[in-house]
Scaffold this active site. Structure first.
Site, mmCIF file in Angstrom:
data_model
loop_
_atom_site.group_PDB
_atom_site.id
_atom_site.type_symbol
_atom_site.label_atom_id
_atom_site.label_comp_id
_atom_site.label_asym_id
_atom_site.label_seq_id
_atom_site.Cartn_x
_atom_site.Cartn_y
_atom_site.Cartn_z
ATOM 1 N N ARG A 225 -12.488 40.297 -10.016
ATOM 2 C CA ARG A 225 -12.871 38.921 -10.330
ATOM 3 C C ARG A 225 -11.616 38.062 -10.281
ATOM 4 N NH1 ARG A 225 -17.320 39.918 -9.062
ATOM 5 N NH2 ARG A 225 -19.219 39.804 -10.312
ATOM 6 N N HIS A 273 -15.680 36.790 -0.952
ATOM 7 C CA HIS A 273 -16.536 37.590 -1.852
ATOM 8 C C HIS A 273 -17.502 38.464 -1.043
ATOM 9 C CE1 HIS A 273 -18.291 37.751 -6.174
ATOM 10 N NE2 HIS A 273 -18.576 38.878 -5.511
HETATM 11 P P1 NDP Z 1 -17.586 49.527 -14.478
HETATM 12 O O1 NDP Z 1 -18.161 48.880 -15.678
HETATM 13 O O2 NDP Z 1 -18.220 50.794 -13.984
HETATM 14 O O3 NDP Z 1 -16.044 49.823 -14.688
HETATM 15 C C1 NDP Z 1 -15.192 48.931 -15.301
HETATM 16 C C2 NDP Z 1 -13.844 49.590 -15.482
HETATM 17 O O4 NDP Z 1 -12.947 48.616 -16.033
HETATM 18 C C3 NDP Z 1 -13.890 50.755 -16.462
HETATM 19 O O5 NDP Z 1 -13.039 51.788 -16.042
HETATM 20 C C4 NDP Z 1 -13.363 50.139 -17.753
HETATM 21 O O6 NDP Z 1 -12.718 51.038 -18.633
HETATM 22 C C5 NDP Z 1 -12.337 49.183 -17.191
HETATM 23 N N1 NDP Z 1 -12.020 48.135 -18.165
HETATM 24 C C6 NDP Z 1 -12.850 47.211 -18.703
HETATM 25 N N2 NDP Z 1 -12.183 46.452 -19.597
HETATM 26 C C7 NDP Z 1 -10.927 46.921 -19.626
HETATM 27 C C8 NDP Z 1 -9.769 46.570 -20.361
HETATM 28 N N3 NDP Z 1 -9.773 45.573 -21.260
HETATM 29 N N4 NDP Z 1 -8.646 47.283 -20.141
HETATM 30 C C9 NDP Z 1 -8.612 48.293 -19.256
HETATM 31 N N5 NDP Z 1 -9.686 48.688 -18.527
HETATM 32 C C10 NDP Z 1 -10.824 48.004 -18.716
HETATM 33 O O7 NDP Z 1 -17.617 48.414 -13.333
HETATM 34 P P2 NDP Z 1 -17.709 48.627 -11.750
HETATM 35 O O8 NDP Z 1 -16.682 49.599 -11.336
HETATM 36 O O9 NDP Z 1 -19.096 48.862 -11.338
HETATM 37 O O10 NDP Z 1 -17.341 47.138 -11.241
HETATM 38 C C11 NDP Z 1 -16.099 46.554 -11.543
HETATM 39 C C12 NDP Z 1 -16.126 45.087 -11.177
HETATM 40 O O11 NDP Z 1 -16.097 44.918 -9.764
HETATM 41 C C13 NDP Z 1 -17.375 44.308 -11.575
HETATM 42 O O12 NDP Z 1 -17.364 43.978 -12.939
HETATM 43 C C14 NDP Z 1 -17.276 43.082 -10.696
HETATM 44 O O13 NDP Z 1 -16.494 42.097 -11.342
HETATM 45 C C15 NDP Z 1 -16.530 43.596 -9.460
HETATM 46 N N6 NDP Z 1 -17.362 43.630 -8.265
HETATM 47 C C16 NDP Z 1 -16.968 42.892 -7.173
HETATM 48 C C17 NDP Z 1 -17.697 42.913 -6.016
HETATM 49 C C18 NDP Z 1 -17.241 42.166 -4.820
HETATM 50 O O14 NDP Z 1 -17.950 42.117 -3.815
HETATM 51 N N7 NDP Z 1 -16.060 41.598 -4.838
HETATM 52 C C19 NDP Z 1 -18.929 43.705 -5.904
HETATM 53 C C20 NDP Z 1 -19.252 44.433 -7.094
HETATM 54 C C21 NDP Z 1 -18.491 44.391 -8.225
HETATM 55 P P3 NDP Z 1 -13.531 52.239 -19.350
HETATM 56 O O15 NDP Z 1 -13.855 53.198 -18.211
HETATM 57 O O16 NDP Z 1 -12.565 52.786 -20.311
HETATM 58 O O17 NDP Z 1 -14.763 51.628 -19.949
HETATM 59 C C1 OXD Z 2 -21.222 41.964 -8.050
HETATM 60 C C2 OXD Z 2 -20.565 41.166 -7.038
HETATM 61 O O1 OXD Z 2 -20.789 41.892 -9.187
HETATM 62 O O2 OXD Z 2 -21.107 41.045 -5.923
HETATM 63 O O3 OXD Z 2 -22.198 42.670 -7.748
HETATM 64 O O4 OXD Z 2 -19.480 40.618 -7.247
#
Ligand code: NDP
Ligand code: OXD
Length: 310
Positions: A225, A273
Site C-alpha cells: 500500500r 495498481h
Molecule cells: P496477510 O494478512 O496475509 O499478511 C500480512 C502480513 O503483514 C503478515 O505477515 C503480518 O504479520 C504482517 N504485518 C501486519 N502488520 C504488521 C506490523 N505492524 N509489523 C510487522 N508485520 C506486520 O496479507 P496478504 O499477504 O494477503 O496481503 C498483504 C497486502 O498486499 C494487502 O493488505 C494489500 O494491501 C496488498 N495487496 C496489493 C495488491 C496489489 O495489486 N498491489 C493485491 C493484493 C493485496 P503476522 O504474520 O505476524 O500477522
Molecule cells: C487488493 C488489491 O487488496 O487489489 O486485493 O490491492
C-alpha cells in the site's frame, strides 16, 4: 433461499454474474445474487469491493458475513457501522499474480536489465550481475502474499529475510520480527519488498529514519500500500542518492495524480495498481466456500481481525 448482494463496480459484476450463481448451485446452496436489494434487512451476505459506494452497513441487520473481493481491507475494516464478520480475499490467482509481479520486478533490479533495455550510446559493457545467492531480499510482510513471494525468490536462490508482526518459521527463509528485526532486514537488504497491510502501525513504516538504514543502492519494490512509505522521505532519499530505485504499484491517491513527482522521477517506476488482480474464476469459489461454511455453521476462512486491522 439466501440473498447475497454484490456491491462493486458494474464491470466487476459482469465478471461474476454468471459464474457466482453457477458455483452456488454446484455447491448445493440455494442462494440468489443481486446487485440491488429493496429491503437490506433481507440480505444474508454482502460481497464487497471498495469501488462500491456502500458506507452504512447498519440496515443489513440479518447479514451473516461481509466477503471482500480485495485482500487489503483498510477501507472497510474501521467502519463503525460494520458489525458483521469481515473476510478478506485469499485466492490462488491473486497470489500467483503477485508472485509473478514481485519476481519480475526483483529480477529486473537484480540483473540490472535497464542498462541493456535503454542503452542509447550502444555501450558494450560485459559486466555480469552477481548471482541471486549473493543478493539479500527483505520481504516485509510474511502473510499469504509475502510468504508465497518469499518462497518463489528463495527457489531462485535469493537470500530472504522475512519480517512480520509475530514470529514465524518458514523453511528456507530467515524470519525476523519486531523493531530489531526490521532494522536488521533493512540494513542487510539489497532489495526490499513491502507486502504489508495498511494499518495504524504500518503507516509510514518506511520513514526517513528507516529509509536511512538501507544501503545506498538498495531498491524498494512496493506492491503493498502507498501509505507504507513516507513519499517525501522516499523522494528525498532518492534525490540524495541514498537509495537506488523505487518500483511502486500502490499510492496514497489512486490513480496517481498527473503532477505527482513519482511519474517523472528517474529513479521511480510507477505501475498502476496491477501487481495482482482478484480473478473471478478463483475468487468466486472462495466466496462460495465461505457462504457454504456460514450456512453450515462452520468457521469462516480469511476472517479479518478487526482490532489488528488486517
Ligand atoms: P496477510 O494478512 O496475509 O499478511 C500480512 C502480513 O503483514 C503478515 O505477515 C503480518 O504479520 C504482517 N504485518 C501486519 N502488520 C504488521 C506490523 N505492524 N509489523 C510487522 N508485520 C506486520 O496479507 P496478504 O499477504 O494477503 O496481503 C498483504 C497486502 O498486499 C494487502 O493488505 C494489500 O494491501 C496488498 N495487496 C496489493 C495488491 C496489489 O495489486 N498491489 C493485491 C493484493 C493485496 P503476522 O504474520 O505476524 O500477522
Ligand atoms: C487488493 C488489491 O487488496 O487489489 O486485493 O490491492
Amino acid at each position: 433461499m439466501s440473498l447475497c448482494i454484490f456491491f462493486a463496480a458494474p464491470a466487476v459484476w459482469d465478471e461474476y454474474c454468471d459464474i457466482l450463481p453457477a458455483l452456488l448451485t454446484e455447491a448445493g446452496i440455494a442462494a440468489e445474487v443481486v446487485t440491488e436489494a429493496p429491503d437490506p434487512a433481507a440480505v444474508d451476505y454482502i460481497i464487497y469491493a471498495p469501488s462500491a459506494p456502500l458506507q452504512d452497513f447498519t440496515p443489513f441487520t440479518r447479514c451473516k458475513a461481509v466477503l471482500s473481493l480485495w485482500a487489503g481491507v483498510e477501507r472497510i475494516v474501521g467502519n463503525a457501522t460494520l458489525t458483521q464478520p469481515l473476510c478478506r480475499m485469499v485466492d490462488t490467482g491473486l497470489t500467483e499474480g503477485m508472485v509473478e509481479w514481485v519476481v519480475g520486478h526483483t529480477l529486473r533490479h537484480h540483473l540490472g536489465m535497464d542498462r541493456h533495455i535503454v542503452n542509447p550510446g550502444h555501450v558494450w559493457d560485459p559486466t555480469c550481475p552477481p548471482l541471486a545467492r549473493e543478493r539479500v531480499v527483505a520481504m516485509l510482510g510474511m502473510g499469504a502474499l509475502g510468504t508465497a513471494c518469499a518462497r518463489a525468490l528463495a527457489a531462485l536462490n535469493f537470500q530472504i529475510l522475512g519480517w512480520s508482526r509475530t514470529s514465524k518459521v518458514v523453511e528456507g527463509i530467515n524470519c525476523l520480527h519486531g523493531d530489531a528485526g526490521l532494522e536488521a532486514a533493512l540494513r542487510r537488504a539489497d532489495i526490499v519488498v513491502t507486502l504489508l497491510p495498511k494499518t495504524p502501525e504500518t503507516e509510514n513504516l518506511l520513514d526517513a529514519r528507516r529509509l536511512g538504514w538501507m544501503k545506498r543502492d538498495a531498491v524498494i519494490v512496493n506492491p503493498g500500500r502507498g501509505a507504507l512509505i513516507d513519499d517525501a522521505a522516499l523522494l528525498a532519499a532518492l534525490d540524495a542518492g541514498a537509495l537506488g530505485h523505487a518500483t511502486l504499484d500502490v499510492f496514497r491517491v489512486e490513480p496517481l495524480p498527473a503532477d505527482h513527482p513519482f511519474w517523472s522521477h528517474p529513479r521511480v517506476t510507477v505501475t498502476p495498481h496491477i501487481a495482482a488482480d482478484t480473478r473471478a474464476t478463483g475468487a468466486a469459489r472462495v466466496l462460495v466456500e465461505n457462504i457454504r461454511r456460514a450456512e453450515a455453521g462452520q468457521d469462516l476462512m480469511n476472517l479479518v481481525d478487526r482490532a489488528r486491522g488486517y
